[in-house]
Design a protein around this motif. Structure first.
Motif, PDB file in Angstrom:
ATOM      1  N   ARG A  52       4.302  -7.893   3.400  1.00 35.31           N
ATOM      2  CA  ARG A  52       3.426  -6.869   3.968  1.00 35.31           C
ATOM      3  C   ARG A  52       3.719  -5.551   3.250  1.00 35.31           C
ATOM      4  N   GLY A  53       2.866  -4.551   3.566  1.00 36.06           N
ATOM      5  CA  GLY A  53       2.939  -3.300   2.819  1.00 36.06           C
ATOM      6  C   GLY A  53       1.918  -3.413   1.696  1.00 36.06           C
ATOM      7  N   ALA A  54       1.077  -2.372   1.572  1.00 40.16           N
ATOM      8  CA  ALA A  54      -0.090  -2.473   0.683  1.00 40.16           C
ATOM      9  C   ALA A  54       0.260  -2.928  -0.745  1.00 40.16           C
ATOM     10  N   PRO A  55       1.208  -2.269  -1.450  1.00 42.98           N
ATOM     11  CA  PRO A  55       1.456  -2.701  -2.832  1.00 42.98           C
ATOM     12  C   PRO A  55       2.011  -4.127  -2.924  1.00 42.98           C
ATOM     13  N   CYS A 163       6.420   3.340  10.155  1.00 48.26           N
ATOM     14  CA  CYS A 163       6.247   2.007   9.559  1.00 48.26           C
ATOM     15  C   CYS A 163       7.286   1.799   8.444  1.00 48.26           C
ATOM     16  N   ASN A 164       6.945   1.002   7.454  1.00 45.33           N
ATOM     17  CA  ASN A 164       7.841   0.821   6.310  1.00 45.33           C
ATOM     18  C   ASN A 164       7.055   0.970   5.030  1.00 45.33           C
ATOM     19  N   GLN A 202       7.987  -2.468  12.280  1.00 45.09           N
ATOM     20  CA  GLN A 202       8.358  -2.350  10.853  1.00 45.09           C
ATOM     21  C   GLN A 202       9.360  -1.222  10.631  1.00 45.09           C
ATOM     22  N   CYS A 242       0.532   4.625   2.835  1.00 47.87           N
ATOM     23  CA  CYS A 242      -0.850   4.449   3.284  1.00 47.87           C
ATOM     24  C   CYS A 242      -1.405   3.127   2.761  1.00 47.87           C
ATOM     25  N   ASP A 243      -2.452   2.703   3.436  1.00 41.83           N
ATOM     26  CA  ASP A 243      -3.119   1.451   3.052  1.00 41.83           C
ATOM     27  C   ASP A 243      -4.432   1.686   2.333  1.00 41.83           C
TER      28      ASP A 243
HETATM   29  O1  MRU Z   1       0.896  -4.074   8.557  1.00 48.25           O
HETATM   30  P1  MRU Z   1       1.766  -3.633   7.419  1.00 48.25           P
HETATM   31  O2  MRU Z   1       3.227  -3.746   7.732  1.00 48.25           O
HETATM   32  O3  MRU Z   1       1.385  -4.290   6.122  1.00 48.25           O
HETATM   33  O4  MRU Z   1       1.449  -2.077   7.269  1.00 48.25           O
HETATM   34  C1  MRU Z   1       2.079  -1.384   6.226  1.00 48.25           C
HETATM   35  C2  MRU Z   1       1.845   0.062   6.238  1.00 48.25           C
HETATM   36  O5  MRU Z   1       1.090   0.582   7.025  1.00 48.25           O
HETATM   37  C3  MRU Z   1       2.501   0.850   5.143  1.00 48.25           C
HETATM   38  O6  MRU Z   1       2.777   2.148   5.556  1.00 48.25           O
HETATM   39  C4  MRU Z   1       1.563   0.915   3.928  1.00 48.25           C
HETATM   40  O7  MRU Z   1       1.144  -0.354   3.553  1.00 48.25           O
HETATM   41  C5  MRU Z   1       2.199   1.588   2.760  1.00 48.25           C
HETATM   42  S1  MRU Z   1       3.436   0.587   1.968  1.00 48.25           S
HETATM   43  C6  MRU Z   1       3.957   1.459   0.616  1.00 48.25           C
END
Ligand code: MRU
Length: 355
Positions: A52-55, A163-164, A202, A242-243
């Motif tokens: 998980r986490g956008a990148p 979050c993370n 998270q 951010c996503d």
């Molecule tokens: O649902 P998740 O845990 O994937 O959400 C992640 C977030 O919201 C993070 O803040 C976001 O993806 C940025 S990660 C560099």
């Protein structure tokens, strides 16, 4: 002690044609690595937040495309291309909000199209290269975001994050946590407050864990405690990942982020969004156009408890993200530099310069 978390959340094992994923849904109690081969496994890993986490989602999807193409190396020409498109659409349907997923899948498709007239082995090699580039570029991008963000901070500051957005969510360093790692190495001695981040925790399970692993001063708070720590003067800046950032600067991130931004404005604390360019979606005009993922109600009522903590059958509403209005964001920190309002102009300029 390392300067940055030493665990990699997504890794390609090309020899065994596998993707190795550190299961983030089991952290911090268990360190479990899964070895996945098929798009179905990778789809499932994304949906269940093992990755998980956008990148990191984008990186996993890119590797998934490469591995699937490699498995279908011997398909007839038209079938090979059809399979590629099907797998791309399938992986794209795993989660709707983080734009990096679509960005990475489009890059893989662009690579395929660019090399479509070459031999099949050549195509597979180029896809492998592209997926590796997506991973390694993310590492460099995070480092650069970290440097830019650090230029806004002073030693000893109290920082709040939600979050993370750390190493676990990226190739390395994270976005919002990158300046914290860099600062630690340079003796900044930040005091970090991590929101637990209901309902999936998270912040508690991942951010508190990864910062603690490298000896950073981290204090875990429940989400509803952000106001008191701000009021008591413990927080000098908020840093979040951010996503998806829309063209006007509205920013989708983990549910609860917009509340933190409202509080930060109230207490006069700068609110910084750390965003790789791949997370900025110039095609999406504003936050209202961002699809917000809705997840199962059990995540609120049951998941972390021995017994359900809500009456059976109660209605639930579980949006996984919210949108922080652009006017609550002090600056957006990208690998190219720090972007200030008005975002519709500054983000447009960022993209024009990059082309
Ligand atoms: O649902 P998740 O845990 O994937 O959400 C992640 C977030 O919201 C993070 O803040 C976001 O993806 C940025 S990660 C560099």
């Amino acid at each position: 002690m390392n300067d940055v978390l030493d665990f990699v959340s997504v890794r390609l094992d090309d020899e065994n044609s596998e993707l190795i994923i550190l299961d983030q849904s089991k952290l911090p109690n268990d360190l479990i690595y899964h070895h996945y081969k098929s798009p179905e496994d990778i789809f499932n890993a994304i949906v269940t937040l093992q990755v998980r986490g956008a990148p990191a989602i984008g990186i996993a999807a890119a590797y998934g495309m490469y591995l699937d193409a490699k498995r279908h190396l011997l398909l007839r020409h038209d079938e090979f291309f059809q399979r590629f498109r099907q797998t791309k659409n399938y992986l794209a349907s795993s989660r709707p909000t983080a734009v990096n997923l679509f960005w990475a899948l489009n890059r893989m498709e662009g690579c395929l199209n660019e090399h479509k007239d070459q031999s099949r082995t050549e195509i597979i090699e180029r896809l492998k290269e592209e997926s590796e580039n997506i991973r390694s570029e993310d590492e460099a991008v995070c480092l650069s975001i970290g440097e830019h963000a650090l230029s806004l901070l002073k030693p000893g500051m109290g920082l709040l994050t939600h979050c993370n957005a750390g190493t676990l969510a990226t190739a390395k360093y994270g976005t919002a946590l990158a300046p914290i790692y860099l600062g630690q190495k340079r003796g900044y001695n930040f005091r970090v407050y991590a929101d637990e981040t209901r309902p999936l925790l998270q912040g508690a399970r991942l951010t508190a864990w990864e910062l603690q692993q490298v000896g950073i001063d981290v204090t875990l708070i429940c989400d509803n405690m952000a106001s008191i720590v701000m009021k008591q003067g413990h927080i000098d800046a908020v840093l979040v990942g951010c996503d998806r950032v829309a063209a006007n600067g509205d920013t989708a991130n983990k549910i609860g982020t917009s509340g933190v931004a409202v509080l930060a404005k109230h207490y006069g604390i700068p609110f910084y969004v750390c965003a790789p360019r791949s997370t900025i979606d110039i095609q999406t005009a504003c936050g209202d156009d961002i699809e917000i993922e809705l997840r199962k109600g059990e995540e609120i009522s049951t998941t972390w408890y021995q017994k359900p903590m809500a009456p059976k059958g109660v209605k639930t509403y579980n949006p996984a993200f919210d949108v922080t209005d652009a006017d609550l964001i002090t600056a957006i920190i990208t690998e190219k530099g720090i972007i200030y309002p008005p975002y519709n102009k500054s983000l447009k300029k960022l993209f024009e310069e990059g082309e």
